[in-house]
Design an enzyme around this catalytic site. Structure first.
Site, PDB file in Angstrom:
ATOM      1  N   GLU A  32    -143.572-149.770 -38.634  1.00 12.35           N
ATOM      2  CA  GLU A  32    -142.818-149.207 -39.885  1.00 12.35           C
ATOM      3  C   GLU A  32    -141.660-150.163 -40.367  1.00 12.35           C
ATOM      4  O   GLU A  32    -141.681-150.047 -41.648  1.00 12.35           O
ATOM      5  CB  GLU A  32    -142.165-148.069 -39.402  1.00 12.35           C
TER       6      GLU A  32
ATOM      7  N   HIS B 102    -144.108-134.589 -39.599  1.00 11.33           N
ATOM      8  CA  HIS B 102    -143.711-134.501 -38.221  1.00 11.33           C
ATOM      9  C   HIS B 102    -142.558-134.269 -38.097  1.00 11.33           C
ATOM     10  O   HIS B 102    -142.064-134.972 -37.038  1.00 11.33           O
ATOM     11  CB  HIS B 102    -144.566-135.349 -37.353  1.00 11.33           C
TER      12      HIS B 102
END
Length: 321
Positions: free
Chosen positions: A64, A115
């Site tokens: 990420e 999520h």
């Protein structure tokens, strides 16, 4: 805004679905959009965009921080990158890169965080991110949107694209009731939506807690408690004028969020009221605890963030005021 159908009769769609669908629609309309993911395209629903525009989709792998850096470069060259991963990883693992490489230069990067919250369910505490809004709120210039259903998610993605600058969008895994399917629905960045007017107490809710709060209001109404319910889909910038006016009207405020009560909607509302209209505020959310593994619906019930839990907490708190 009364809902004619019962909660169980409303169609249920996860807000992450709206994210994926709208990216495809925007991709058809705008060739400058590039979508990046961190090996989670199926989960974040960016696989829809990858299928439609394989030359404009980049799988950055489980990295990420690197993905945020790539997005910064793309934005600096005139593209509009959407980076996607679980809220835990894109806000936590890549925080430094988002702050320094995206936020500091004010680059036009959109962050799709799926999520989020305890409704991730069985993945447990390591994946249930209840701190992301707090992290993103602390970055100067970062806009934060937390849509309440699939319709609002689609509107949020379009609004994020139209906005020039960094945007953090929070999406869920759990399919939630679609209740904004009405002709008078209007999404406007930075503007709360009054779902129900009332005179006794104000409830500011965000994300999947909005529809739960709607039904909690029905329950409270049967007890003679007249609630003003407001959907705060944009956490930053907060609709301070609406927060102040509603608090001044009712004199009692509750906030409801699937997030820590530290640093999220509850903090934003409390900060605004303490400076402009001192009002008693009770924050409903995750109370400085980690989540646990279990079915999403059962977890919302355990932490009293479903309609029954919200009703019970408000009723008991008012009884003890």
């Amino acid at each position: 805004m009364p809902i004619s159908r019962k909660l169980e009769e409303l169609p249920k769609i996860a807000t992450r679905e709206g994210y994926g669908q709208t990216l495809v629609e925007l991709g058809k309309e705008n060739e400058n959009i590039v979508v990046l993911d961190a090996d989670l395209a199926a989960a974040t629903k960016t696989n829809m965009f990858a299928k439609a525009f394989p030359d404009r989709h980049i799988n950055c792998g489980i990295a990420e921080a690197n993905m945020a850096g790539i997005a910064a470069g793309l934005a600096a060259s005139g593209k509009v990158p959407f980076i996607s991963s679980f809220a835990m990883f894109v806000s936590g693992r890549a925080y430094e890169q988002i702050r320094n490489s995206i936020g500091y230069p004010g680059l036009n990067v959109k962050i799709g965080a799926s999520h989020a919250g305890i409704s991730v369910g069985e993945d447990g505490a390591t994946h249930q991110c209840n701190e992301d809004i707090a992290l993103m709120r602390s970055i100067p210039g970062m806009m934060i949107i937390n849509p309440s259903d699939n319709i609002e998610a689609q509107a949020a993605v379009r609004a994020a694209y139209a906005h020039k600058g960094p945007v953090y969008m929070r999406f869920g895994r759990l399919a939630v009731p679609v209740f904004n399917d009405r002709e008078d629905y209007k999404f406007e960045l930075g503007k709360g939506i009054i779902l129900r007017e009332g005179k006794d107490v104000t409830v500011f809710a965000t994300g999947l807690c909005v529809v739960e709060a709607l039904y909690a209001c029905d329950m409270l109404a049967k007890d003679g408690i007249d609630v003003e319910l407001i959907n705060i889909h944009t956490i930053k910038p907060l609709d301070e004028a609406l927060v102040v006016s509603s608090a001044a009207k009712t004199g009692r405020v509750f906030t409801v969020e699937e997030h820590s009560i530290i640093g999220g909607l509850g903090s934003a509302v409390s900060e605004t009221l303490s400076e402009n209209c001192p009002t008693k505020v009770t924050r409903l959310g995750m109370r400085d605890v980690y989540g646990v593994s279990g079915p999403a619906v059962e977890l919302l019930h355990k932490f009293e963030l479903d309609a029954e839990g919200i009703y019970h907490q408000i009723k008991e708190t008012l009884k003890n005021d």
